[in-house]
Design an enzyme around this catalytic site. Structure first.
Site, PDB file in Angstrom:
ATOM      1  N   GLY A  46      83.488  19.848 -56.910  1.00  0.00           N
ATOM      2  CA  GLY A  46      82.812  21.139 -56.880  1.00  0.00           C
ATOM      3  C   GLY A  46      83.175  21.882 -55.607  1.00  0.00           C
ATOM      4  O   GLY A  46      83.604  21.258 -54.630  1.00  0.00           O
ATOM      5  N   GLN A  51      82.367  27.758 -48.744  1.00  0.00           N
ATOM      6  CA  GLN A  51      83.142  26.679 -48.122  1.00  0.00           C
ATOM      7  C   GLN A  51      84.562  27.134 -47.750  1.00  0.00           C
ATOM      8  O   GLN A  51      85.231  26.490 -46.947  1.00  0.00           O
ATOM      9  CB  GLN A  51      83.205  25.447 -49.038  1.00  0.00           C
ATOM     10  CG  GLN A  51      81.833  24.779 -49.193  1.00  0.00           C
ATOM     11  CD  GLN A  51      81.885  23.572 -50.116  1.00  0.00           C
ATOM     12  OE1 GLN A  51      81.812  23.705 -51.333  1.00  0.00           O
ATOM     13  NE2 GLN A  51      82.044  22.393 -49.535  1.00  0.00           N
ATOM     14  N   CYS A  94      80.512  15.675 -49.348  1.00  0.00           N
ATOM     15  CA  CYS A  94      80.743  17.123 -49.313  1.00  0.00           C
ATOM     16  C   CYS A  94      82.063  17.385 -48.608  1.00  0.00           C
ATOM     17  O   CYS A  94      82.336  16.794 -47.565  1.00  0.00           O
ATOM     18  CB  CYS A  94      79.594  17.806 -48.573  1.00  0.00           C
ATOM     19  SG  CYS A  94      79.771  19.604 -48.501  1.00  0.00           S
ATOM     20  N   LEU A  95      82.861  18.261 -49.181  1.00  0.00           N
ATOM     21  CA  LEU A  95      84.153  18.586 -48.570  1.00  0.00           C
ATOM     22  C   LEU A  95      83.968  19.249 -47.201  1.00  0.00           C
ATOM     23  O   LEU A  95      84.875  19.209 -46.379  1.00  0.00           O
ATOM     24  CB  LEU A  95      84.963  19.495 -49.501  1.00  0.00           C
ATOM     25  CG  LEU A  95      85.388  18.848 -50.838  1.00  0.00           C
ATOM     26  CD1 LEU A  95      85.984  19.888 -51.771  1.00  0.00           C
ATOM     27  CD2 LEU A  95      86.372  17.702 -50.612  1.00  0.00           C
ATOM     28  N   HIS A 136      73.792  20.515 -55.674  1.00  0.00           N
ATOM     29  CA  HIS A 136      74.501  20.426 -54.384  1.00  0.00           C
ATOM     30  C   HIS A 136      75.219  21.756 -54.098  1.00  0.00           C
ATOM     31  O   HIS A 136      75.127  22.294 -52.992  1.00  0.00           O
ATOM     32  CB  HIS A 136      75.495  19.254 -54.452  1.00  0.00           C
ATOM     33  CG  HIS A 136      76.436  19.148 -53.287  1.00  0.00           C
ATOM     34  ND1 HIS A 136      76.408  18.103 -52.389  1.00  0.00           N
ATOM     35  CD2 HIS A 136      77.464  19.948 -52.881  1.00  0.00           C
ATOM     36  CE1 HIS A 136      77.360  18.281 -51.478  1.00  0.00           C
ATOM     37  NE2 HIS A 136      78.023  19.384 -51.758  1.00  0.00           N
ATOM     38  N   GLU A 137      75.907  22.268 -55.111  1.00  0.00           N
ATOM     39  CA  GLU A 137      76.652  23.531 -54.936  1.00  0.00           C
ATOM     40  C   GLU A 137      75.704  24.702 -54.714  1.00  0.00           C
ATOM     41  O   GLU A 137      75.976  25.587 -53.895  1.00  0.00           O
ATOM     42  CB  GLU A 137      77.541  23.827 -56.153  1.00  0.00           C
ATOM     43  CG  GLU A 137      78.567  22.766 -56.515  1.00  0.00           C
ATOM     44  CD  GLU A 137      79.409  22.304 -55.347  1.00  0.00           C
ATOM     45  OE1 GLU A 137      79.560  23.063 -54.375  1.00  0.00           O
ATOM     46  OE2 GLU A 137      79.906  21.174 -55.395  1.00  0.00           O
ATOM     47  N   HIS A 140      74.615  25.154 -51.233  1.00  0.00           N
ATOM     48  CA  HIS A 140      75.588  25.854 -50.376  1.00  0.00           C
ATOM     49  C   HIS A 140      75.329  27.358 -50.367  1.00  0.00           C
ATOM     50  O   HIS A 140      75.528  28.026 -49.352  1.00  0.00           O
ATOM     51  CB  HIS A 140      77.025  25.610 -50.862  1.00  0.00           C
ATOM     52  CG  HIS A 140      77.624  24.303 -50.427  1.00  0.00           C
ATOM     53  ND1 HIS A 140      77.826  23.983 -49.101  1.00  0.00           N
ATOM     54  CD2 HIS A 140      78.083  23.248 -51.137  1.00  0.00           C
ATOM     55  CE1 HIS A 140      78.387  22.782 -49.026  1.00  0.00           C
ATOM     56  NE2 HIS A 140      78.547  22.304 -50.245  1.00  0.00           N
TER      57      HIS A 140
HETATM   58  O1  GNR Z   1      83.529  16.441 -54.200  1.00  0.00           O
HETATM   59  C1  GNR Z   1      82.303  16.376 -54.146  1.00  0.00           C
HETATM   60  N1  GNR Z   1      81.672  15.277 -54.615  1.00  0.00           N
HETATM   61  C2  GNR Z   1      80.300  15.174 -54.779  1.00  0.00           C
HETATM   62  C3  GNR Z   1      79.762  13.923 -55.029  1.00  0.00           C
HETATM   63  C4  GNR Z   1      78.413  13.782 -55.207  1.00  0.00           C
HETATM   64  C5  GNR Z   1      77.591  14.878 -55.169  1.00  0.00           C
HETATM   65  C6  GNR Z   1      78.102  16.130 -54.907  1.00  0.00           C
HETATM   66  C7  GNR Z   1      79.461  16.280 -54.716  1.00  0.00           C
HETATM   67  S1  GNR Z   1      80.108  17.866 -54.423  1.00  0.00           S
HETATM   68  C8  GNR Z   1      81.520  17.466 -53.509  1.00  0.00           C
HETATM   69  C9  GNR Z   1      82.357  18.688 -53.265  1.00  0.00           C
HETATM   70  C10 GNR Z   1      81.597  19.670 -52.401  1.00  0.00           C
HETATM   71  O2  GNR Z   1      81.444  19.558 -51.224  1.00  0.00           O
HETATM   72  N2  GNR Z   1      81.031  20.674 -53.008  1.00  0.00           N
HETATM   73  O3  GNR Z   1      80.293  21.559 -52.327  1.00  0.00           O
HETATM   74 NI    NI Z   2      79.480  20.423 -50.662  1.00  0.00          NI
END
Ligand code: GNR
Ligand code: NI
Length: 174
Positions: A46, A51, A94-95, A136-137, A140
């Site tokens: 995601g 980001q 999270c990236l 999660h997204e 952000h």
């Molecule tokens: O790549 C991602 N893996 C992930 C694993 C578990 C819960 C959420 C994520 S999102 C993350 C990519 C990211 O940072 N998205 O904002």
């Molecule tokens: Ni993230």
């Protein structure tokens, strides 16, 4: 299409609240294409526009396991209409917080309303990894990172370690 740099903690940009998109036009579609390419390149599932430094309420995701067939998903102006009271725990990464993972508790299912790649209004009932990832997204978009749910000591430790890598040449410094 172009791969963009992903902003990492600590960086104030990640704490901005993203703005609603008025219209899904060419510019937004180009952004979604770039975001998807950037996400695949970084091996993420995601990515939120903030980001890569753009404060628009746009997300891309691909949670497909199948390596041969991609299943990209695009969400513009997503809102959560319903959250299940049942919670589930998932190990999140999270990236923008590279190399750190933590178990986070979130609603197991959620119903969202959003605009798709073509600006069409859609509804989706998400559960499992999809629900976790969307939440999660969507965090952000509000400037929230998963480390914000950890104890203060854990969060501080992670930010401290990430800031020590500040002189890495690929980092965006604003
Ligand atoms: O790549 C991602 N893996 C992930 C694993 C578990 C819960 C959420 C994520 S999102 C993350 C990519 C990211 O940072 N998205 O904002
Ligand atoms: Ni993230």
């Amino acid at each position: 299409m172009a791969i963009q740099k992903i902003i990492t903690e600590p960086n104030k940009i990640l704490r901005q609240i993203s703005k609603n998109v008025d219209k899904v036009g060419k510019e937004e579609q180009q952004l979604m294409d770039d975001m998807l390419e950037t996400m695949y390149d970084a091996k993420g599932i995601g990515l939120a526009a903030i980001q890569i430094g753009i404060p628009k309420r746009i997300l891309v995701m691909d949670i497909s396991k199948n390596e041969e067939k991609n299943d990209p998903m695009y969400f513009v102006n997503p809102i959560i209409k319903n959250k299940n009271s049942e919670l589930s725990i998932y190990e999140e990464g999270c990236l923008s917080v590279p190399n750190y993972f933590a178990e986070i508790k979130r609603p197991k299912k959620c119903e969202i309303e959003y605009l798709d790649y073509y600006g069409q209004k859609k509804n989706l009932l998400a559960e499992g990894l999809l629900a976790t990832c969307i939440q999660h997204e969507m965090d952000h978009l509000e400037g929230i990172l998963f480390i914000d749910y950890l104890s203060k000591i854990k969060k501080t430790m992670i930010i401290k370690k990430l800031s020590k890598q500040k002189d890495r040449p690929d980092r965006i410094i604003v």
